[in-house]
Design a protein around this motif. Structure first.
Motif, mmCIF file in Angstrom:
data_model
loop_
_atom_site.group_PDB
_atom_site.id
_atom_site.type_symbol
_atom_site.label_atom_id
_atom_site.label_comp_id
_atom_site.label_asym_id
_atom_site.label_seq_id
_atom_site.Cartn_x
_atom_site.Cartn_y
_atom_site.Cartn_z
ATOM 1 N N VAL A 284 41.035 46.621 39.013
ATOM 2 C CA VAL A 284 42.128 46.126 39.866
ATOM 3 C C VAL A 284 42.877 44.983 39.197
ATOM 4 C CG1 VAL A 284 42.710 45.173 42.115
ATOM 5 C CG2 VAL A 284 40.879 46.855 41.930
ATOM 6 N N TYR A 285 42.214 43.911 38.870
ATOM 7 C CA TYR A 285 42.832 42.749 38.216
ATOM 8 C C TYR A 285 42.086 42.493 36.907
ATOM 9 C CZ TYR A 285 45.491 41.563 42.412
ATOM 10 O OH TYR A 285 46.377 41.580 43.479
ATOM 11 N N MET A 291 43.711 35.972 38.759
ATOM 12 C CA MET A 291 43.795 37.370 39.170
ATOM 13 C C MET A 291 45.285 37.706 39.256
ATOM 14 S SD MET A 291 40.719 37.615 42.015
ATOM 15 C CE MET A 291 40.759 39.415 42.073
ATOM 16 N N GLY A 292 45.779 38.349 38.198
ATOM 17 C CA GLY A 292 47.218 38.498 38.049
ATOM 18 C C GLY A 292 47.791 37.165 37.590
ATOM 19 N N PHE A 311 33.845 44.425 51.956
ATOM 20 C CA PHE A 311 33.051 45.594 51.571
ATOM 21 C C PHE A 311 33.900 46.791 51.157
ATOM 22 C CE2 PHE A 311 30.735 43.194 54.849
ATOM 23 C CZ PHE A 311 29.623 42.812 54.117
ATOM 24 N N GLU A 312 35.177 46.803 51.506
ATOM 25 C CA GLU A 312 35.998 47.982 51.242
ATOM 26 C C GLU A 312 37.296 47.689 50.509
ATOM 27 O OE1 GLU A 312 36.520 50.400 54.706
ATOM 28 O OE2 GLU A 312 34.437 50.117 55.393
ATOM 29 N N ASN A 313 37.683 46.434 50.400
ATOM 30 C CA ASN A 313 38.896 46.068 49.677
ATOM 31 C C ASN A 313 38.524 45.761 48.220
ATOM 32 O OD1 ASN A 313 41.222 44.939 48.607
ATOM 33 N ND2 ASN A 313 41.672 43.690 50.404
ATOM 34 N N PRO A 314 38.985 46.569 47.241
ATOM 35 C CA PRO A 314 38.615 46.327 45.842
ATOM 36 C C PRO A 314 38.981 44.935 45.350
ATOM 37 C CG PRO A 314 39.623 48.495 46.082
ATOM 38 C CD PRO A 314 39.803 47.791 47.395
ATOM 39 N N THR A 315 40.090 44.391 45.798
ATOM 40 C CA THR A 315 40.486 43.047 45.376
ATOM 41 C C THR A 315 39.480 42.012 45.852
ATOM 42 O OG1 THR A 315 42.831 43.645 45.421
ATOM 43 C CG2 THR A 315 42.302 41.311 45.517
ATOM 44 N N THR A 316 39.109 42.088 47.115
ATOM 45 C CA THR A 316 38.154 41.126 47.681
ATOM 46 C C THR A 316 36.783 41.282 47.044
ATOM 47 O OG1 THR A 316 39.363 41.399 49.763
ATOM 48 C CG2 THR A 316 37.312 40.172 49.841
ATOM 49 N N VAL A 317 36.381 42.514 46.801
ATOM 50 C CA VAL A 317 35.072 42.768 46.189
ATOM 51 C C VAL A 317 35.016 42.172 44.787
ATOM 52 C CG1 VAL A 317 33.605 44.598 45.269
ATOM 53 C CG2 VAL A 317 34.523 44.784 47.593
ATOM 54 N N GLN A 318 36.083 42.337 44.007
ATOM 55 C CA GLN A 318 36.095 41.732 42.673
ATOM 56 C C GLN A 318 36.114 40.207 42.759
ATOM 57 O OE1 GLN A 318 39.122 40.959 39.159
ATOM 58 N NE2 GLN A 318 39.015 43.168 39.558
ATOM 59 N N THR A 369 34.192 42.718 29.690
ATOM 60 C CA THR A 369 34.306 44.022 30.354
ATOM 61 C C THR A 369 35.570 44.100 31.188
ATOM 62 O OG1 THR A 369 31.891 44.167 30.461
ATOM 63 C CG2 THR A 369 33.140 45.611 31.918
ATOM 64 N N LEU A 370 35.899 43.018 31.866
ATOM 65 C CA LEU A 370 37.098 42.982 32.707
ATOM 66 C C LEU A 370 38.374 43.052 31.866
ATOM 67 C CD1 LEU A 370 37.956 42.561 35.725
ATOM 68 C CD2 LEU A 370 38.167 40.138 35.171
ATOM 69 N N LEU A 371 38.440 42.241 30.831
ATOM 70 C CA LEU A 371 39.667 42.168 30.020
ATOM 71 C C LEU A 371 39.919 43.448 29.238
ATOM 72 C CD1 LEU A 371 39.420 38.510 28.624
ATOM 73 C CD2 LEU A 371 40.722 39.333 30.593
ATOM 74 N N LEU A 372 38.863 44.185 28.891
ATOM 75 C CA LEU A 372 38.999 45.418 28.108
ATOM 76 C C LEU A 372 39.047 46.670 28.980
ATOM 77 C CD1 LEU A 372 36.525 44.543 25.211
ATOM 78 C CD2 LEU A 372 39.026 44.480 25.159
ATOM 79 N N TYR A 373 39.273 46.495 30.268
ATOM 80 C CA TYR A 373 39.425 47.605 31.218
ATOM 81 C C TYR A 373 38.165 48.476 31.310
ATOM 82 C CZ TYR A 373 44.366 46.417 31.517
ATOM 83 O OH TYR A 373 45.557 45.750 31.725
ATOM 84 N N VAL A 374 37.029 47.830 31.386
ATOM 85 C CA VAL A 374 35.737 48.446 31.705
ATOM 86 C C VAL A 374 35.388 49.613 30.774
ATOM 87 C CG1 VAL A 374 34.257 49.150 33.619
ATOM 88 C CG2 VAL A 374 36.347 47.889 34.100
ATOM 89 N N PRO A 375 35.235 49.368 29.474
ATOM 90 C CA PRO A 375 34.718 50.438 28.602
ATOM 91 C C PRO A 375 33.255 50.719 28.934
ATOM 92 C CG PRO A 375 34.895 48.383 27.391
ATOM 93 C CD PRO A 375 35.512 48.128 28.732
ATOM 94 N N THR A 376 32.866 51.968 28.868
ATOM 95 C CA THR A 376 31.526 52.364 29.309
ATOM 96 C C THR A 376 30.401 51.633 28.580
ATOM 97 O OG1 THR A 376 32.322 54.546 29.996
ATOM 98 C CG2 THR A 376 29.957 54.317 29.588
ATOM 99 N N PRO A 377 30.394 51.536 27.245
ATOM 100 C CA PRO A 377 29.281 50.841 26.580
ATOM 101 C C PRO A 377 29.163 49.370 26.999
ATOM 102 C CG PRO A 377 30.538 52.143 24.996
ATOM 103 C CD PRO A 377 31.334 52.120 26.251
ATOM 104 N N LEU A 378 30.315 48.689 27.092
ATOM 105 C CA LEU A 378 30.293 47.277 27.450
ATOM 106 C C LEU A 378 29.886 47.091 28.913
ATOM 107 C CD1 LEU A 378 30.769 44.587 26.078
ATOM 108 C CD2 LEU A 378 33.150 44.667 26.841
ATOM 109 N N ALA A 379 30.380 47.971 29.772
ATOM 110 C CA ALA A 379 30.015 47.873 31.186
ATOM 111 C C ALA A 379 28.520 48.127 31.396
ATOM 112 C CB ALA A 379 30.838 48.873 32.000
#
Length: 405
Positions: A284-285, A291-292, A311-318, A369-379
Motif C-alpha cells: 500500500v505505502y 506513508m506517502g 483489521f480490514e483496512n490495509p493502510t491501518t494494518v500497515q 522489504t517495504l521499499l523494494l515492494y515486498v520481494p519474496t526472498p526478502l519478505a
C-alpha cells in the motif's frame, strides 16, 4: 556259623556308618545352597514388585529438553514454509483435505490433469490464474503439499516421542500435562490450517477483490503456531539450562517485568504481520518513514465502524505494524540500557545483547522489504527474523527466571 554271621553284620554296619557320615557331611552344604537360592529368589521377586519406573532426573530432563528444542525447530520450519507458501500464492492450490490420502502427490499426467481440473473450479483460478498452465500449477501445488507434509512431520515429532517417554517414565506429573497439551495443540493447529484454507475457496459473488484466505483465520493460524513454538522452546530451555541463583532484588524484579512486557510486544508485532500478509498491506505505502508524503495517511480511518479499520483496512494494518515494530525496538533498546546498570551472569548479558542486535536487523529487513515492494526472498527472511527475535526474547526470559524453591 556264628563267627561268619558276626563278620557280615560288622561289615554291613561299617558300610552304613560310612554312608551316613558322607550324607551328614553333604547335608549342611545342600541346606546352605538351598537357603541362599531361596533368599536370592525372594529378593529378586520383591525387587521386581517394588522397583519404581525411571525417575525423572537431570539426564532425562536433558533428553526431553533436546527433544522439545528439536520440535520447536520443526515448528519454525513450518512457519517459514507457510510464509513462503503465502508469498508465492500457493496456499489455495490443494482444494481437498485428507489426513492420509493426499500424502502422495499426483504421479501420472492424468492424475495431474484431474487435480488441475478441481483447482479450476474455484475463485482463485477464475479471477487470478485463468491463464495458468499445468507446469505453473505443479509449482504452487508442490509448495502447498510440502507445507502440509511438513505439518504432518511436526505432528509425528510430538506424538511418537511423547508415547515413548511416557512409557519409559521420563515425565513427571507436570510434564505429562505439558506434553499432552503440546500434542493437542498440534492437532488443533492442523485443523485450523484447513479452516483457514477453506475461507479462500468460498465463492463470494458480492466481492470483486482478489481471492485470499481470511486475515482473521491467517492470524489465528500463525498465532497458534507461534504459541506452540514458544511453549516448546520455553519448556526445552528450562529443562536444559540451569537457572542462575540471583538475589531477588527490586531492580532484578523490575528487569524481569520489563523483559516479559518486551517479549509480549515482540509477539504482538509478529502477529500483526499476519494481518499485513493477509491483506497484502505491504504493497500500500512503500515509503519510510512517511506513508506517502504524510506521517498519518488520510485513509487511516476510512472504514466504518472505526474498529473495522484495524483489521480490514490495509493502510491501518500497515500503520499499526509500523508502530508496533518501532515500539518493540524502543522497548528492547530500553531493556538493554537498563540491564547494563546491573550485575548479571555472563549468559544473561549475551542473551540481551543478541536480542538487541536482532531487533535492529529485523527493523532494517522490514524497511528494505517495504521499499523494494515486498520481494519474496526478502519478505521470507523478514518473517523468519520475527521468529528469531521472538526466540531470543524467550531465551532472555529463561536466563532471568526465578529459581524454584
Amino acid at each position: 556259623m556264628l563267627l561268619p554271621s558276626l563278620r557280615t553284620l560288622v561289615s554291613c554296619g561299617c558300610r552304613n556308618a560310612g554312608r551316613g557320615f558322607q550324607q551328614s557331611n553333604r547335608t549342611p552344604h545342600l541346606r546352605q545352597w538351598l537357603a541362599k537360592r531361596s533368599q536370592h529368589s525372594i529378593t529378586a521377586e520383591a525387587g521386581a514388585n517394588t522397583a519404581p519406573a525411571t525417575v525423572p532426573n537431570a539426564a532425562t530432563n536433558r533428553i526431553l529438553g533436546r527433544w522439545l528444542l528439536g520440535c520447536s525447530g520443526l515448528v519454525v520450519g513450518a512457519v517459514v514454509l507457510g510464509g513462503v507458501t503465502r508469498l508465492t500464492e500457493s496456499g489455495l492450490s490443494m482444494v481437498d483435505w485428507h489426513l492420509v490420502r493426499e500424502m502422495k502427490p499426483p504421479q501420472t499426467r492424468a492424475e495431474w490433469e484431474a487435480e488441475f481440473a478441481k483447482y479450476r473450479q474455484f475463485p482463485e483460478f477464475k479471477i487470478m490464474n485463468h491463464d495458468m498452465t499445468l507446469p505453473e500449477f505443479k509449482f504452487i501445488f508442490y509448495m502447498e503439499w510440502g507445507h502440509r507434509m511438513w505439518g504432518r512431520l511436526v505432528g509425528l515429532a510430538y506424538v511418537l516421542p511423547t508415547i515413548y517417554f511416557w512409557k519409559k517414565g521420563y515425565f513427571n506429573r507436570s510434564m505429562k500435562g505439558r506434553a499432552l497439551g503440546l500434542c493437542g495443540f498440534v492437532f488443533f493447529q492442523g485443523l485450523l490450517g484447513w479452516y483457514m484454507v477453506k475461507s479462500g475457496l468460498e465463492e463470494k459473488p458480492e466481492s470483486y477483490d482478489v481471492p485470499r484466505v481470511s486475515q482473521y483465520r491467517l492470524s489465528a493460524h500463525l498465532g497458534s503456531a507461534l504459541l506452540l513454538y514458544c511453549a516448546s522452546l520455553w519448556t526445552g530451555l528450562t529443562l536444559m539450562v540451569e537457572p542462575h541463583k540471583l538475589a531477588n532484588t527490586k531492580r532484578l524484579n523490575q528487569l524481569r517485568t520489563f523483559a516479559k512486557g518486551t517479549a509480549g510486544l515482540v509477539f504482538l508485532t509478529a502477529l500483526s504481520g499476519a494481518f499485513v500478509a493477509g491483506l497484502d498491506a505491504g504493497l500500500v505505502y512503500n515509503s519510510f518513514p512517511l506513508m506517502g508524503d504524510r506521517w498519518i495517511p488520510d485513509d487511516l480511518l476510512a472504514f466504518s465502524p472505526t474498529l473495522k479499520n484495524f483489521f480490514e483496512n490495509p493502510t491501518t494494518v500497515q500503520f499499526d505494524h509500523r508502530v508496533l515494530a518501532i515500539s518493540s525496538l524502543t522497548a528492547i533498546t530500553g531493556l538493554y540500557m537498563f540491564s547494563r546498570r546491573m550485575i548479571l551472569p555472563r549468559r544473561a548479558k549475551i542473551a540481551i545483547s543478541c536480542l538487541t542486535a536482532m531487533a535492529y536487523a529485523q527493523v532494517a529487513l522490514g524497511i528494505s522489504t517495504l521499499l523494494l515492494y515486498v520481494p519474496t526472498p526478502l519478505a521470507a527472511t523478514h518473517q523468519s527474523g520475527s521468529v528469531a527475535l521472538l526466540s531470543l526474547a524467550i531465551w532472555v526470559l529463561a536466563e532471568l527466571r526465578k529459581v524454584a524453591k
